[in-house]
Design a protein around this motif. Structure first.
Motif, PDB file in Angstrom:
ATOM      1  N   THR A  10     -10.615  23.606 -37.022  1.00 47.24           N
ATOM      2  CA  THR A  10     -11.582  24.036 -36.011  1.00 47.24           C
ATOM      3  C   THR A  10     -11.183  25.362 -35.368  1.00 47.24           C
ATOM      4  OG1 THR A  10     -10.530  22.874 -34.158  1.00 47.24           O
ATOM      5  CG2 THR A  10     -12.151  21.640 -35.468  1.00 47.24           C
ATOM      6  N   ARG A  11     -10.010  25.894 -35.730  1.00 49.78           N
ATOM      7  CA  ARG A  11      -9.509  27.131 -35.129  1.00 49.78           C
ATOM      8  C   ARG A  11      -9.318  28.213 -36.184  1.00 49.78           C
ATOM      9  NH1 ARG A  11      -8.552  27.081 -30.036  1.00 49.78           N
ATOM     10  NH2 ARG A  11      -8.345  25.106 -28.969  1.00 49.78           N
ATOM     11  N   CYS A  12      -9.530  29.432 -35.768  1.00 48.15           N
ATOM     12  CA  CYS A  12      -9.348  30.590 -36.642  1.00 48.15           C
ATOM     13  C   CYS A  12      -7.865  30.726 -36.990  1.00 48.15           C
ATOM     14  CB  CYS A  12      -9.847  31.839 -35.919  1.00 48.15           C
ATOM     15  SG  CYS A  12      -9.562  33.383 -36.812  1.00 48.15           S
ATOM     16  N   PRO A  13      -7.526  30.854 -38.261  1.00 49.61           N
ATOM     17  CA  PRO A  13      -6.120  30.985 -38.645  1.00 49.61           C
ATOM     18  C   PRO A  13      -5.518  32.339 -38.267  1.00 49.61           C
ATOM     19  CG  PRO A  13      -7.523  31.165 -40.561  1.00 49.61           C
ATOM     20  CD  PRO A  13      -8.412  30.797 -39.412  1.00 49.61           C
ATOM     21  N   LEU A  14      -6.343  33.297 -37.852  1.00 50.33           N
ATOM     22  CA  LEU A  14      -5.831  34.611 -37.460  1.00 50.33           C
ATOM     23  C   LEU A  14      -5.517  34.694 -35.974  1.00 50.33           C
ATOM     24  CD1 LEU A  14      -8.157  36.880 -39.596  1.00 50.33           C
ATOM     25  CD2 LEU A  14      -5.739  36.389 -39.978  1.00 50.33           C
ATOM     26  N   CYS A  15      -6.459  34.269 -35.123  1.00 52.30           N
ATOM     27  CA  CYS A  15      -6.262  34.431 -33.677  1.00 52.30           C
ATOM     28  C   CYS A  15      -6.124  33.114 -32.936  1.00 52.30           C
ATOM     29  CB  CYS A  15      -7.400  35.253 -33.076  1.00 52.30           C
ATOM     30  SG  CYS A  15      -8.990  34.382 -33.032  1.00 52.30           S
ATOM     31  N   LEU A  51      -4.936  36.694 -43.701  1.00 54.03           N
ATOM     32  CA  LEU A  51      -4.994  35.238 -43.613  1.00 54.03           C
ATOM     33  C   LEU A  51      -3.705  34.622 -44.138  1.00 54.03           C
ATOM     34  CD1 LEU A  51      -8.588  34.392 -44.853  1.00 54.03           C
ATOM     35  CD2 LEU A  51      -7.638  33.890 -42.611  1.00 54.03           C
ATOM     36  N   PRO A  52      -3.099  33.725 -43.358  1.00 54.21           N
ATOM     37  CA  PRO A  52      -1.908  33.045 -43.854  1.00 54.21           C
ATOM     38  C   PRO A  52      -2.230  32.263 -45.126  1.00 54.21           C
ATOM     39  CG  PRO A  52      -2.197  32.665 -41.508  1.00 54.21           C
ATOM     40  CD  PRO A  52      -3.448  33.332 -42.001  1.00 54.21           C
ATOM     41  N   GLN A  53      -1.382  32.337 -46.106  1.00 51.82           N
ATOM     42  CA  GLN A  53      -1.601  31.672 -47.392  1.00 51.82           C
ATOM     43  C   GLN A  53      -1.878  30.180 -47.207  1.00 51.82           C
ATOM     44  OE1 GLN A  53      -1.797  33.491 -50.216  1.00 51.82           O
ATOM     45  NE2 GLN A  53      -2.430  31.689 -51.318  1.00 51.82           N
ATOM     46  N   ALA A  54      -1.160  29.536 -46.289  1.00 59.14           N
ATOM     47  CA  ALA A  54      -1.299  28.092 -46.097  1.00 59.14           C
ATOM     48  C   ALA A  54      -2.664  27.685 -45.563  1.00 59.14           C
ATOM     49  CB  ALA A  54      -0.215  27.594 -45.134  1.00 59.14           C
ATOM     50  N   SER A  55      -3.385  28.594 -44.901  1.00 65.25           N
ATOM     51  CA  SER A  55      -4.679  28.228 -44.329  1.00 65.25           C
ATOM     52  C   SER A  55      -5.857  28.662 -45.191  1.00 65.25           C
ATOM     53  CB  SER A  55      -4.823  28.821 -42.923  1.00 65.25           C
ATOM     54  OG  SER A  55      -4.848  30.225 -42.984  1.00 65.25           O
ATOM     55  N   ARG A  56      -5.605  29.379 -46.251  1.00 64.93           N
ATOM     56  CA  ARG A  56      -6.702  29.838 -47.120  1.00 64.93           C
ATOM     57  C   ARG A  56      -7.422  28.649 -47.737  1.00 64.93           C
ATOM     58  NH1 ARG A  56      -4.867  35.556 -49.748  1.00 64.93           N
ATOM     59  NH2 ARG A  56      -4.127  36.390 -47.769  1.00 64.93           N
ATOM     60  N   GLY A  57      -8.726  28.624 -47.549  1.00 65.42           N
ATOM     61  CA  GLY A  57      -9.532  27.531 -48.066  1.00 65.42           C
ATOM     62  C   GLY A  57      -9.475  26.267 -47.231  1.00 65.42           C
ATOM     63  N   LYS A  58      -8.777  26.322 -46.094  1.00 64.52           N
ATOM     64  CA  LYS A  58      -8.627  25.139 -45.251  1.00 64.52           C
ATOM     65  C   LYS A  58      -9.167  25.336 -43.845  1.00 64.52           C
ATOM     66  CE  LYS A  58      -4.678  23.458 -47.758  1.00 64.52           C
ATOM     67  NZ  LYS A  58      -3.878  24.406 -48.425  1.00 64.52           N
ATOM     68  N   ALA A  59      -9.272  26.581 -43.379  1.00 63.94           N
ATOM     69  CA  ALA A  59      -9.770  26.866 -42.033  1.00 63.94           C
ATOM     70  C   ALA A  59     -10.543  28.180 -42.055  1.00 63.94           C
ATOM     71  CB  ALA A  59      -8.619  26.958 -41.036  1.00 63.94           C
ATOM     72  N   CYS A  60     -11.693  28.180 -41.401  1.00 66.78           N
ATOM     73  CA  CYS A  60     -12.531  29.381 -41.335  1.00 66.78           C
ATOM     74  C   CYS A  60     -12.046  30.316 -40.235  1.00 66.78           C
ATOM     75  CB  CYS A  60     -13.967  28.986 -41.009  1.00 66.78           C
ATOM     76  SG  CYS A  60     -14.742  27.931 -42.227  1.00 66.78           S
ATOM     77  N   MET A  61     -12.197  31.610 -40.475  1.00 66.59           N
ATOM     78  CA  MET A  61     -11.908  32.551 -39.393  1.00 66.59           C
ATOM     79  C   MET A  61     -13.087  32.540 -38.426  1.00 66.59           C
ATOM     80  SD  MET A  61     -12.270  36.321 -41.183  1.00 66.59           S
ATOM     81  CE  MET A  61     -11.257  35.991 -42.597  1.00 66.59           C
ATOM     82  N   CYS A  62     -12.859  33.001 -37.208  1.00 65.03           N
ATOM     83  CA  CYS A  62     -13.918  33.062 -36.200  1.00 65.03           C
ATOM     84  C   CYS A  62     -14.806  34.288 -36.447  1.00 65.03           C
ATOM     85  CB  CYS A  62     -13.323  33.113 -34.798  1.00 65.03           C
ATOM     86  SG  CYS A  62     -12.427  34.638 -34.416  1.00 65.03           S
ATOM     87  N   ALA A  63     -15.935  34.339 -35.777  1.00 62.10           N
ATOM     88  CA  ALA A  63     -16.881  35.440 -35.955  1.00 62.10           C
ATOM     89  C   ALA A  63     -16.254  36.780 -35.568  1.00 62.10           C
ATOM     90  CB  ALA A  63     -18.140  35.183 -35.146  1.00 62.10           C
ATOM     91  N   ARG A  64     -15.431  36.802 -34.535  1.00 61.30           N
ATOM     92  CA  ARG A  64     -14.802  38.053 -34.102  1.00 61.30           C
ATOM     93  C   ARG A  64     -13.857  38.578 -35.182  1.00 61.30           C
ATOM     94  NH1 ARG A  64     -12.784  38.433 -28.188  1.00 61.30           N
ATOM     95  NH2 ARG A  64     -12.817  36.223 -28.564  1.00 61.30           N
ATOM     96  N   CYS A  65     -13.030  37.723 -35.726  1.00 61.74           N
ATOM     97  CA  CYS A  65     -12.115  38.157 -36.789  1.00 61.74           C
ATOM     98  C   CYS A  65     -12.892  38.535 -38.050  1.00 61.74           C
ATOM     99  CB  CYS A  65     -11.086  37.078 -37.087  1.00 61.74           C
ATOM    100  SG  CYS A  65      -9.835  36.899 -35.784  1.00 61.74           S
TER     101      CYS A  65
END
Length: 76
Positions: A10-15, A51-65
């Motif tokens: 439910t959280r952006c993996p970047l911010c 994007l962290p490798q571990a979160s690729r395909g598992k968490a969406c980034m937010c609209a701002r990112c």
């Protein structure tokens, strides 16, 4: 030795902000959702390489990112 870290989809993996992913909300609640914001978004400036490798395909980034203007990273 590597430690497994839980991915919060439910959280952006970047911010770390809420990503407001309708598809994840539907999966979690079992309730149909309107189309996700990402279906109409322009990802042309999205920093996919960050994007962290571990979160690729598992968490969406937010609209701002996705727009290329990320918030300050969350301090856990």
């Amino acid at each position: 030795m590597e430690t497994a870290t839980a991915i919060d989809a439910t959280r952006c993996p970047l911010c770390g902000e809420q990503n407001r992913c309708a598809m994840e909300a539907a999966r979690e609640t079992g309730q149909p959702q309107p189309p996700c914001w990402c279906m109409a978004a322009d990802f042309g400036h999205a920093p996919f390489a960050a994007l962290p490798q571990a979160s690729r395909g598992k968490a969406c980034m937010c609209a701002r990112c996705a727009a290329g203007t990320p918030a300050e990273p969350r301090q856990d």
